[in-house]
Design a protein around this motif. Structure first.
Motif, PDB file in Angstrom:
ATOM      1  N   LEU A   9       0.842  -1.196   0.000  1.00 29.39           N
ATOM      2  CA  LEU A   9       0.000   0.000   0.000  1.00 29.39           C
ATOM      3  C   LEU A   9       0.873   1.240   0.000  1.00 29.39           C
ATOM      4  O   LEU A   9       1.935   1.261   0.610  1.00 29.39           O
ATOM      5  N   ASN A  10       0.397   2.262  -0.687  1.00 29.78           N
ATOM      6  CA  ASN A  10       1.091   3.544  -0.654  1.00 29.78           C
ATOM      7  C   ASN A  10       0.068   4.654  -0.869  1.00 29.78           C
ATOM      8  O   ASN A  10      -1.092   4.387  -1.191  1.00 29.78           O
ATOM      9  N   GLU A  11       0.503   5.864  -0.692  1.00 28.63           N
ATOM     10  CA  GLU A  11      -0.420   6.995  -0.803  1.00 28.63           C
ATOM     11  C   GLU A  11      -0.958   7.156  -2.223  1.00 28.63           C
ATOM     12  O   GLU A  11      -2.038   7.714  -2.396  1.00 28.63           O
ATOM     13  N   GLU A  12      -0.239   6.646  -3.212  1.00 29.77           N
ATOM     14  CA  GLU A  12      -0.709   6.743  -4.595  1.00 29.77           C
ATOM     15  C   GLU A  12      -1.864   5.791  -4.885  1.00 29.77           C
ATOM     16  O   GLU A  12      -2.805   6.150  -5.582  1.00 29.77           O
ATOM     17  N   ASN A  13      -1.799   4.562  -4.360  1.00 32.50           N
ATOM     18  CA  ASN A  13      -2.874   3.609  -4.658  1.00 32.50           C
ATOM     19  C   ASN A  13      -3.992   3.613  -3.608  1.00 32.50           C
ATOM     20  O   ASN A  13      -4.997   2.935  -3.774  1.00 32.50           O
ATOM     21  N   TRP A  14      -3.825   4.366  -2.526  1.00 34.99           N
ATOM     22  CA  TRP A  14      -4.837   4.404  -1.468  1.00 34.99           C
ATOM     23  C   TRP A  14      -6.209   4.877  -1.958  1.00 34.99           C
ATOM     24  O   TRP A  14      -7.230   4.264  -1.630  1.00 34.99           O
ATOM     25  N   PRO A  15      -6.305   5.962  -2.762  1.00 31.36           N
ATOM     26  CA  PRO A  15      -7.643   6.395  -3.215  1.00 31.36           C
ATOM     27  C   PRO A  15      -8.383   5.319  -4.023  1.00 31.36           C
ATOM     28  O   PRO A  15      -9.596   5.160  -3.863  1.00 31.36           O
ATOM     29  N   GLN A  16      -7.656   4.546  -4.849  1.00 29.79           N
ATOM     30  CA  GLN A  16      -8.305   3.484  -5.619  1.00 29.79           C
ATOM     31  C   GLN A  16      -8.798   2.370  -4.701  1.00 29.79           C
ATOM     32  O   GLN A  16      -9.887   1.820  -4.896  1.00 29.79           O
ATOM     33  N   LEU A  17      -7.993   2.027  -3.697  1.00 36.05           N
ATOM     34  CA  LEU A  17      -8.412   1.007  -2.732  1.00 36.05           C
ATOM     35  C   LEU A  17      -9.664   1.470  -1.983  1.00 36.05           C
ATOM     36  O   LEU A  17     -10.609   0.706  -1.802  1.00 36.05           O
ATOM     37  N   TRP A  18      -9.661   2.715  -1.560  1.00 35.09           N
ATOM     38  CA  TRP A  18     -10.801   3.283  -0.826  1.00 35.09           C
ATOM     39  C   TRP A  18     -12.077   3.179  -1.676  1.00 35.09           C
ATOM     40  O   TRP A  18     -13.113   2.726  -1.187  1.00 35.09           O
ATOM     41  N   GLU A  19     -12.010   3.591  -2.930  1.00 31.15           N
ATOM     42  CA  GLU A  19     -13.173   3.545  -3.810  1.00 31.15           C
ATOM     43  C   GLU A  19     -13.613   2.103  -4.067  1.00 31.15           C
ATOM     44  O   GLU A  19     -14.810   1.817  -4.110  1.00 31.15           O
ATOM     45  N   HIS A  20     -12.657   1.192  -4.222  1.00 34.75           N
ATOM     46  CA  HIS A  20     -13.003  -0.220  -4.408  1.00 34.75           C
ATOM     47  C   HIS A  20     -13.751  -0.756  -3.196  1.00 34.75           C
ATOM     48  O   HIS A  20     -14.789  -1.423  -3.343  1.00 34.75           O
ATOM     49  N   LEU A  21     -13.259  -0.457  -2.001  1.00 34.94           N
ATOM     50  CA  LEU A  21     -13.935  -0.935  -0.789  1.00 34.94           C
ATOM     51  C   LEU A  21     -15.308  -0.298  -0.620  1.00 34.94           C
ATOM     52  O   LEU A  21     -16.228  -0.925  -0.094  1.00 34.94           O
ATOM     53  N   LYS A  22     -15.455   0.933  -1.053  1.00 34.81           N
ATOM     54  CA  LYS A  22     -16.769   1.582  -1.005  1.00 34.81           C
ATOM     55  C   LYS A  22     -17.781   0.802  -1.840  1.00 34.81           C
ATOM     56  O   LYS A  22     -18.939   0.665  -1.454  1.00 34.81           O
ATOM     57  N   LYS A  23     -17.332   0.273  -2.978  1.00 30.89           N
ATOM     58  CA  LYS A  23     -18.226  -0.475  -3.872  1.00 30.89           C
ATOM     59  C   LYS A  23     -18.503  -1.879  -3.359  1.00 30.89           C
ATOM     60  O   LYS A  23     -19.639  -2.322  -3.335  1.00 30.89           O
ATOM     61  N   VAL A  24     -17.448  -2.606  -2.976  1.00 30.38           N
ATOM     62  CA  VAL A  24     -17.627  -4.014  -2.604  1.00 30.38           C
ATOM     63  C   VAL A  24     -17.956  -4.204  -1.129  1.00 30.38           C
ATOM     64  O   VAL A  24     -18.375  -5.265  -0.718  1.00 30.38           O
TER      65      VAL A  24
END
Length: 77
Positions: A9-24
């Motif tokens: 994990l890093n600050e660059e991929n964190w927003p994508q992870l956050w949005e993915h978890l919001k969906k699933v």
């Protein structure tokens, strides 16, 4: 913080992870974490998205699976 514990994990991929978890809403993965002493351990991590009082959260639970991974490798050999 989580970026010190899980190097995938890093600050660059964190927003994508956050949005993915919001969906699933929940996701379980196997990853590697670093202990305070710098030792790598295998973990199973479950992260869940939660909305509470108009604030978004990610709640994560981890379970060490180093012994299980070793046993799986031994069976493969």
């Amino acid at each position: 913080n989580i970026f010190d514990i899980d190097k995938s994990l890093n600050e660059e991929n964190w927003p994508q992870l956050w949005e993915h978890l919001k969906k699933v809403r929940s996701n379980t993965i196997e990853t590697t974490h670093l202990t305070k002493t710098g030792v790598e351990i295998s973990v199973e991590a479950t992260a869940s998205f939660l909305e509470f009082n108009d604030t978004d959260y990610i709640i994560a639970y981890t379970r060490q699976i180093t012994d299980r991974k070793r046993a799986e490798e031994a069976l493969k050999e």
